[in-house]
Every structure is written in C-alpha cells, then in structure tokens.
Scaffold this motif. Structure first.
Motif, PDB file in Angstrom:
ATOM      1  N   LYS A   1      -4.253  -0.255 -12.353  1.00  0.00           N
ATOM      2  CA  LYS A   1      -4.633  -1.518 -12.001  1.00  0.00           C
ATOM      3  C   LYS A   1      -4.382  -1.501 -10.518  1.00  0.00           C
ATOM      4  CE  LYS A   1      -5.745  -3.515 -15.816  1.00  0.00           C
ATOM      5  NZ  LYS A   1      -7.115  -3.851 -16.032  1.00  0.00           N
ATOM      6  N   ILE A   2      -5.463  -1.829  -9.737  1.00  0.00           N
ATOM      7  CA  ILE A   2      -5.351  -2.026  -8.158  1.00  0.00           C
ATOM      8  C   ILE A   2      -5.970  -3.252  -7.804  1.00  0.00           C
ATOM      9  CG2 ILE A   2      -5.242   0.521  -7.897  1.00  0.00           C
ATOM     10  CD1 ILE A   2      -8.395   0.315  -6.982  1.00  0.00           C
ATOM     11  N   GLN A   3      -5.674  -3.569  -6.478  1.00  0.00           N
ATOM     12  CA  GLN A   3      -6.151  -4.692  -5.663  1.00  0.00           C
ATOM     13  C   GLN A   3      -7.249  -4.372  -4.797  1.00  0.00           C
ATOM     14  OE1 GLN A   3      -5.000  -8.115  -5.508  1.00  0.00           O
ATOM     15  NE2 GLN A   3      -4.353  -7.602  -7.475  1.00  0.00           N
ATOM     16  N   VAL A   4      -8.518  -5.072  -4.929  1.00  0.00           N
ATOM     17  CA  VAL A   4      -9.540  -4.750  -3.859  1.00  0.00           C
ATOM     18  C   VAL A   4      -9.899  -5.930  -3.443  1.00  0.00           C
ATOM     19  CG1 VAL A   4     -10.395  -2.955  -5.413  1.00  0.00           C
ATOM     20  CG2 VAL A   4     -11.194  -4.955  -5.672  1.00  0.00           C
TER      21      VAL A   4
ATOM     22  N   VAL B   1      -7.435   9.819  -6.918  1.00  0.00           N
ATOM     23  CA  VAL B   1      -6.319   9.889  -5.816  1.00  0.00           C
ATOM     24  C   VAL B   1      -6.930   9.146  -4.588  1.00  0.00           C
ATOM     25  CG1 VAL B   1      -4.903  11.168  -4.429  1.00  0.00           C
ATOM     26  CG2 VAL B   1      -5.497  11.673  -6.802  1.00  0.00           C
ATOM     27  N   ILE B   2      -6.456   7.737  -4.384  1.00  0.00           N
ATOM     28  CA  ILE B   2      -7.087   7.167  -3.057  1.00  0.00           C
ATOM     29  C   ILE B   2      -5.817   6.772  -2.019  1.00  0.00           C
ATOM     30  CG2 ILE B   2      -9.174   6.228  -4.315  1.00  0.00           C
ATOM     31  CD1 ILE B   2      -7.450   3.591  -4.503  1.00  0.00           C
ATOM     32  N   LYS B   3      -6.192   6.409  -0.968  1.00  0.00           N
ATOM     33  CA  LYS B   3      -5.412   5.892  -0.050  1.00  0.00           C
ATOM     34  C   LYS B   3      -5.768   4.524   0.276  1.00  0.00           C
ATOM     35  CE  LYS B   3      -4.126  10.155   2.367  1.00  0.00           C
ATOM     36  NZ  LYS B   3      -2.713   9.985   2.032  1.00  0.00           N
TER      37      LYS B   3
ATOM     38  N   VAL C   1      -7.001  -2.519  -1.111  1.00  0.00           N
ATOM     39  CA  VAL C   1      -6.061  -3.099  -0.372  1.00  0.00           C
ATOM     40  C   VAL C   1      -4.749  -3.343  -1.154  1.00  0.00           C
ATOM     41  CG1 VAL C   1      -7.864  -4.194   1.228  1.00  0.00           C
ATOM     42  CG2 VAL C   1      -7.224  -5.263  -0.899  1.00  0.00           C
ATOM     43  N   GLY C   2      -4.211  -2.627  -1.748  1.00  0.00           N
ATOM     44  CA  GLY C   2      -3.123  -2.960  -2.536  1.00  0.00           C
ATOM     45  C   GLY C   2      -1.860  -2.641  -1.640  1.00  0.00           C
ATOM     46  N   VAL C   3      -0.539  -2.787  -2.141  1.00  0.00           N
ATOM     47  CA  VAL C   3       0.600  -2.514  -1.451  1.00  0.00           C
ATOM     48  C   VAL C   3       0.942  -1.034  -1.298  1.00  0.00           C
ATOM     49  CG1 VAL C   3       1.508  -4.792  -2.128  1.00  0.00           C
ATOM     50  CG2 VAL C   3       1.986  -2.806  -3.214  1.00  0.00           C
ATOM     51  N   ASP C   4       0.496  -0.184  -2.068  1.00  0.00           N
ATOM     52  CA  ASP C   4       0.824   1.087  -1.850  1.00  0.00           C
ATOM     53  C   ASP C   4      -0.319   1.957  -0.891  1.00  0.00           C
ATOM     54  OD1 ASP C   4       2.899   0.824  -3.802  1.00  0.00           O
ATOM     55  OD2 ASP C   4       1.536   1.169  -5.390  1.00  0.00           O
ATOM     56  N   GLU C   5       0.463   2.699  -0.182  1.00  0.00           N
ATOM     57  CA  GLU C   5      -0.181   3.364   0.567  1.00  0.00           C
ATOM     58  C   GLU C   5      -1.258   4.634   0.231  1.00  0.00           C
ATOM     59  OE1 GLU C   5      -1.759   4.599   4.396  1.00  0.00           O
ATOM     60  OE2 GLU C   5      -0.342   2.886   3.906  1.00  0.00           O
ATOM     61  N   ASP C   6      -0.666   5.261  -1.160  1.00  0.00           N
ATOM     62  CA  ASP C   6      -1.179   6.141  -1.806  1.00  0.00           C
ATOM     63  C   ASP C   6      -1.286   5.694  -3.249  1.00  0.00           C
ATOM     64  OD1 ASP C   6      -1.666   8.072   0.388  1.00  0.00           O
ATOM     65  OD2 ASP C   6       0.498   8.524   0.165  1.00  0.00           O
ATOM     66  N   VAL C   7      -2.146   6.001  -4.047  1.00  0.00           N
ATOM     67  CA  VAL C   7      -2.227   5.537  -5.459  1.00  0.00           C
ATOM     68  C   VAL C   7      -2.862   6.925  -6.063  1.00  0.00           C
ATOM     69  CG1 VAL C   7      -3.518   4.119  -7.204  1.00  0.00           C
ATOM     70  CG2 VAL C   7      -3.151   3.142  -5.044  1.00  0.00           C
TER      71      VAL C   7
ATOM     72  N   GLY D   1      12.759   3.923  10.244  1.00  0.00           N
ATOM     73  CA  GLY D   1      11.952   4.465   9.174  1.00  0.00           C
ATOM     74  C   GLY D   1      10.457   4.162   9.587  1.00  0.00           C
ATOM     75  N   LYS D   2       9.698   4.187   8.619  1.00  0.00           N
ATOM     76  CA  LYS D   2       8.026   4.189   8.825  1.00  0.00           C
ATOM     77  C   LYS D   2       7.795   2.674   9.677  1.00  0.00           C
ATOM     78  CE  LYS D   2       5.457   5.614   5.515  1.00  0.00           C
ATOM     79  NZ  LYS D   2       4.686   5.725   4.442  1.00  0.00           N
ATOM     80  N   ASP D   3       6.572   3.194  10.331  1.00  0.00           N
ATOM     81  CA  ASP D   3       6.143   1.722  10.921  1.00  0.00           C
ATOM     82  C   ASP D   3       5.396   0.862  10.025  1.00  0.00           C
ATOM     83  OD1 ASP D   3       6.863   2.643  13.450  1.00  0.00           O
ATOM     84  OD2 ASP D   3       4.972   3.657  13.872  1.00  0.00           O
ATOM     85  N   GLU D   4       5.180  -0.421  10.114  1.00  0.00           N
ATOM     86  CA  GLU D   4       4.650  -1.433   9.454  1.00  0.00           C
ATOM     87  C   GLU D   4       3.210  -0.846   9.092  1.00  0.00           C
ATOM     88  OE1 GLU D   4       3.429  -5.885   9.376  1.00  0.00           O
ATOM     89  OE2 GLU D   4       5.415  -5.394  10.185  1.00  0.00           O
ATOM     90  N   LYS D   5       2.690  -1.011   7.891  1.00  0.00           N
ATOM     91  CA  LYS D   5       1.189  -0.585   7.661  1.00  0.00           C
ATOM     92  C   LYS D   5       0.438  -1.658   8.081  1.00  0.00           C
ATOM     93  CE  LYS D   5      -0.300  -1.490   3.311  1.00  0.00           C
ATOM     94  NZ  LYS D   5      -0.526  -1.236   1.997  1.00  0.00           N
ATOM     95  N   LYS D   6      -0.748  -1.039   8.600  1.00  0.00           N
ATOM     96  CA  LYS D   6      -1.712  -1.905   9.393  1.00  0.00           C
ATOM     97  C   LYS D   6      -2.713  -2.432   8.082  1.00  0.00           C
ATOM     98  CE  LYS D   6      -1.840   0.116  13.867  1.00  0.00           C
ATOM     99  NZ  LYS D   6      -2.627   0.919  14.968  1.00  0.00           N
ATOM    100  N   ASP D   7      -2.940  -3.958   8.086  1.00  0.00           N
ATOM    101  CA  ASP D   7      -3.944  -4.407   7.445  1.00  0.00           C
ATOM    102  C   ASP D   7      -5.391  -4.497   7.666  1.00  0.00           C
ATOM    103  OD1 ASP D   7      -4.999  -5.786   5.142  1.00  0.00           O
ATOM    104  OD2 ASP D   7      -3.816  -7.681   5.776  1.00  0.00           O
ATOM    105  N   ILE D   8      -6.223  -3.751   6.834  1.00  0.00           N
ATOM    106  CA  ILE D   8      -7.583  -3.827   7.030  1.00  0.00           C
ATOM    107  C   ILE D   8      -8.158  -5.062   7.203  1.00  0.00           C
ATOM    108  CG2 ILE D   8      -7.618  -1.186   6.438  1.00  0.00           C
ATOM    109  CD1 ILE D   8      -9.288  -2.356   4.077  1.00  0.00           C
ATOM    110  N   VAL D   9      -7.816  -5.878   6.325  1.00  0.00           N
ATOM    111  CA  VAL D   9      -8.217  -7.280   6.381  1.00  0.00           C
ATOM    112  C   VAL D   9      -8.250  -8.252   7.401  1.00  0.00           C
ATOM    113  CG1 VAL D   9      -8.759  -9.518   5.181  1.00  0.00           C
ATOM    114  CG2 VAL D   9      -8.056  -7.220   3.822  1.00  0.00           C
ATOM    115  N   LEU D  10      -9.253  -8.490   8.203  1.00  0.00           N
ATOM    116  CA  LEU D  10      -9.187  -9.139   9.273  1.00  0.00           C
ATOM    117  C   LEU D  10      -9.458 -10.812   9.230  1.00  0.00           C
ATOM    118  CD1 LEU D  10     -11.659  -7.381  11.723  1.00  0.00           C
ATOM    119  CD2 LEU D  10      -9.241  -7.457  11.969  1.00  0.00           C
TER     120      LEU D  10
END
Length: 124
Positions: free
Chosen positions: A82-85, A34-36, A68-74, A9-18
């Motif tokens: 409610k979202i994670q930032v 509507v955000i990504k 930086v939440g778990v969903d790719e699209d919101v 299936g889909k590749d693992e999502k890359k994390d923007i947080v270093l």
C-alpha cells in the motif's frame, strides 16, 4: 531569536507537491515493482494495481499519478504494498521521476486527472 537546532544526517526530503487540491489516496503497488519518491505511476485496469511508468512503457499506457509517500524508496519485489499517491495537485516537475518536460502524451494524460506537472521553476 534564532533557532539554534542543528539537524544531523540526511537533508530534509523535498516535497514534489506544490499545491494539493484533493487529498492523497492510498493505492496498491503491484508486486515486483521498485520505486522512488516522485515516481510516475500507471494504473493497470486488469489488476487494479499501480506500476512504474517510464517514457516508452510497453502497451502505450500513460501515467495517472505520482508516488508521494513518506518513504524515499519502496521495494515491492516480494509482495503488493500500500502506498500514497497524489490526486489533483500542482507538482514540481524538477523532482518527478519517469516524466520529462517533453513527454507530451504523459503530461496531457496527467492533466486529465488534475495533476499539473510544472517545469516553470515555481517553488513553494
């Protein structure tokens, strides 16, 4: 011994947080947005909610954080969500949405909140 597990299936999502210095925060995304993953967000002080930032956002508002939440699209078109930032963190600039390497005012504002967007190809 090698790991023989194959992911389908889909590749693992890359994390923007270093690097993350202060834990993530749950905030309210304003209805109609509507955000990504990795989208830069502004804080609307009139409503206390977050909205999408893109270079040249009306009203001269500058970004404060990134989604930086778990969903790719919101999709918050029908209601507030409610979202994670991210808070004080080093962020991979190659994966963010809405802020470019030459968006100096936005980068300066993010830096004031402890969010350091890095475009120097530093990887985890």
């Amino acid at each position: 011994m090698r790991n023989r597990v194959k992911f389908l299936g889909k590749d693992e999502k890359k994390d923007i947080v270093l690097n993350e210095f202060i834990p993530r925060k749950t905030v309210t995304l304003a209805q109609g947005e509507v955000i990504k993953y990795g989208q830069a967000l502004i804080y609307d002080t009139a409503t206390g909610k977050y909205k999408k930032y893109e270079s040249g956002t009306p009203g001269g508002k500058l970004p404060k954080t990134f989604y930086v939440g778990v969903d790719e699209d919101v999709d918050a078109t029908s209601e507030d969500l409610k979202i994670q930032v991210v808070r004080a963190s080093d962020i991979d600039g190659t994966l963010v949405i809405g802020v470019t390497e030459t968006d100096y005012a936005a980068l300066d504002n993010l830096d004031k909140y402890g969010v350091n967007v890095r475009f120097d190809n530093i990887k985890k």
